[in-house]
Design a protein around this motif. Structure first.
Motif, PDB file in Angstrom:
ATOM      1  N   GLU A 187      29.024  45.624  15.062  1.00 54.46           N
ATOM      2  CA  GLU A 187      29.698  46.750  15.957  1.00 54.46           C
ATOM      3  C   GLU A 187      29.723  48.243  15.269  1.00 54.46           C
ATOM      4  O   GLU A 187      29.756  48.844  16.167  1.00 54.46           O
ATOM      5  CB  GLU A 187      30.849  45.873  16.161  1.00 54.46           C
ATOM      6  CG  GLU A 187      30.981  44.895  17.136  1.00 54.46           C
ATOM      7  CD  GLU A 187      30.539  43.492  16.510  1.00 54.46           C
ATOM      8  OE1 GLU A 187      30.668  42.253  16.912  1.00 54.46           O
ATOM      9  OE2 GLU A 187      30.182  43.580  15.224  1.00 54.46           O
TER      10      GLU A 187
ATOM     11  N   LEU B   8      32.783  49.857  22.836  1.00 50.34           N
ATOM     12  CA  LEU B   8      31.306  49.604  23.193  1.00 50.34           C
ATOM     13  C   LEU B   8      31.498  48.839  24.584  1.00 50.34           C
ATOM     14  O   LEU B   8      30.694  48.795  25.180  1.00 50.34           O
ATOM     15  CB  LEU B   8      30.723  48.969  21.986  1.00 50.34           C
ATOM     16  CG  LEU B   8      30.293  49.500  20.839  1.00 50.34           C
ATOM     17  CD1 LEU B   8      29.836  48.812  19.733  1.00 50.34           C
ATOM     18  CD2 LEU B   8      29.143  50.470  21.091  1.00 50.34           C
TER      19      LEU B   8
ATOM     20  N   CYS C 115      25.595  55.148  18.659  1.00 50.71           N
ATOM     21  CA  CYS C 115      25.827  55.551  19.952  1.00 50.71           C
ATOM     22  C   CYS C 115      26.428  57.148  19.810  1.00 50.71           C
ATOM     23  O   CYS C 115      26.020  57.872  20.823  1.00 50.71           O
ATOM     24  CB  CYS C 115      26.798  54.710  20.785  1.00 50.71           C
ATOM     25  SG  CYS C 115      26.056  53.043  21.405  1.00 50.71           S
TER      26      CYS C 115
ATOM     27  N   SER D 286      23.465  43.504  26.304  1.00 53.77           N
ATOM     28  CA  SER D 286      24.722  43.943  25.368  1.00 53.77           C
ATOM     29  C   SER D 286      25.424  42.527  25.120  1.00 53.77           C
ATOM     30  O   SER D 286      26.653  42.245  25.189  1.00 53.77           O
ATOM     31  CB  SER D 286      25.767  44.685  26.287  1.00 53.77           C
ATOM     32  OG  SER D 286      25.299  45.731  27.097  1.00 53.77           O
TER      33      SER D 286
ATOM     34  N   PHE E  54      28.275  51.655  17.133  1.00 49.75           N
ATOM     35  CA  PHE E  54      29.298  52.426  17.633  1.00 49.75           C
ATOM     36  C   PHE E  54      28.864  53.985  17.230  1.00 49.75           C
ATOM     37  O   PHE E  54      28.756  54.867  17.785  1.00 49.75           O
ATOM     38  CB  PHE E  54      30.654  52.139  17.025  1.00 49.75           C
ATOM     39  CG  PHE E  54      31.671  53.230  17.276  1.00 49.75           C
ATOM     40  CD1 PHE E  54      32.283  53.238  18.414  1.00 49.75           C
ATOM     41  CD2 PHE E  54      31.832  54.245  16.298  1.00 49.75           C
ATOM     42  CE1 PHE E  54      33.394  53.890  18.464  1.00 49.75           C
ATOM     43  CE2 PHE E  54      32.782  55.213  16.300  1.00 49.75           C
ATOM     44  CZ  PHE E  54      33.679  55.037  17.493  1.00 49.75           C
TER      45      PHE E  54
END
Length: 267
Positions: free
Chosen positions: A29, A108, A36, A142, A33
């Motif tokens: 995660e 997310l 992105c 996802s 993050f």
């Protein structure tokens, strides 16, 4: 205009230099993050550079610039809230990682949650087998956002339903002694949000003078290198011995000091 292009060129180059050091297939995660953030900042800067090269001869491109800037400003508010978690848990690595992981998952999952909500409105309009396929494709794209028991094509269950609105992101900054100085980014975000939404205010704002609009763009772009710096800070918290990240942090910090005219004082 010179500062605008210096910032954009620097961010494009250093986003590339930072992200190429990491595996972009990483699905953890916090790492996802950060990747992105880097990708969106990089692509936004590249697009803005192309548009700003035409701004002097055709100010119509400022509309597209505003929409792109609005996106980066929201990402900046998001990464600043991540820094709030980082700052509150400097002496507790386990707590920092747990809270940061939950926060990153929440952010997310936001677009996934909205897509799932859209799917829910189609339940009575789409054949069940098509609906199940849509759910399965969403989970496959996802997987980190869903509970692991969604393998039968049924309605998937999100790991988190928490949400943090832009206004809540702003309030978090106002309550932070260390980050309050960056809260003015919310004002710029609200300004450029008018470009992204239909309404009378866009009509008025789009008729400001050339120099006024250019000054607002220049001011808004000052957050771009800072957004990169804070993202690298989070990556350094995950990989504290990474030599490239250490070099990147120093390089980005120095660039910000230089372009903003910040003078360092000796203790």
């Amino acid at each position: 205009m010179d500062k605008i292009f210096k910032r954009l060129n620097f961010v494009i180059t250093e986003c590339d230099n930072t992200s190429k050091n990491f595996d972009k297939t990483e699905r953890e995660e916090i790492m996802l993050f950060c990747m992105c953030m880097l990708d969106r900042l990089n692509l936004a800067s590249y697009s803005l550079k192309i548009l700003m090269e035409r701004f002097s001869s055709n100010t119509k491109v400022e509309y597209s610039c505003g929409i792109i800037i609005r996106s980066v400003l929201l990402d900046y508010l998001i990464v600043l809230n991540a820094m709030d978690i980082y700052g509150k848990n400097l002496n507790d690595t386990a707590k920092w990682h747990q809270e940061m992981k939950a926060y990153c998952l929440m952010m997310l999952s936001d677009s996934v949650k909205n897509t799932l909500s859209y799917f829910d409105t189609l339940k009575t309009k789409v054949p069940p087998e098509v609906m199940n396929k849509m759910y399965a494709n969403l989970v496959a794209s996802s997987p980190e956002c869903f509970e692991p028991n969604n393998v039968d094509g049924g309605v998937p269950v999100l790991k988190t339903k928490d949400h943090r609105s832009p206004k809540t992101l702003f309030k978090t900054l106002l309550e932070s002694k260390e980050l309050k100085q960056y809260a003015s980014a919310y004002e710029a975000y609200l300004y450029y949000s008018k470009y992204d939404h239909f309404g009378q205010m866009f009509y008025s704002l789009s008729r400001l003078s050339y120099l006024d609009r250019l000054a607002l763009i220049d001011q808004a772009l000052s957050v771009f290198p800072r957004s990169l710096m804070f993202t690298v800070t989070i990556l350094l918290a995950i990989y504290p011995t990474d030599a490239l990240l250490k070099d990147q942090f120093e390089k980005i910090s120095q660039f910000i000091d230089d372009i903003e005219g910040i003078k360092k004082t000796n203790d």
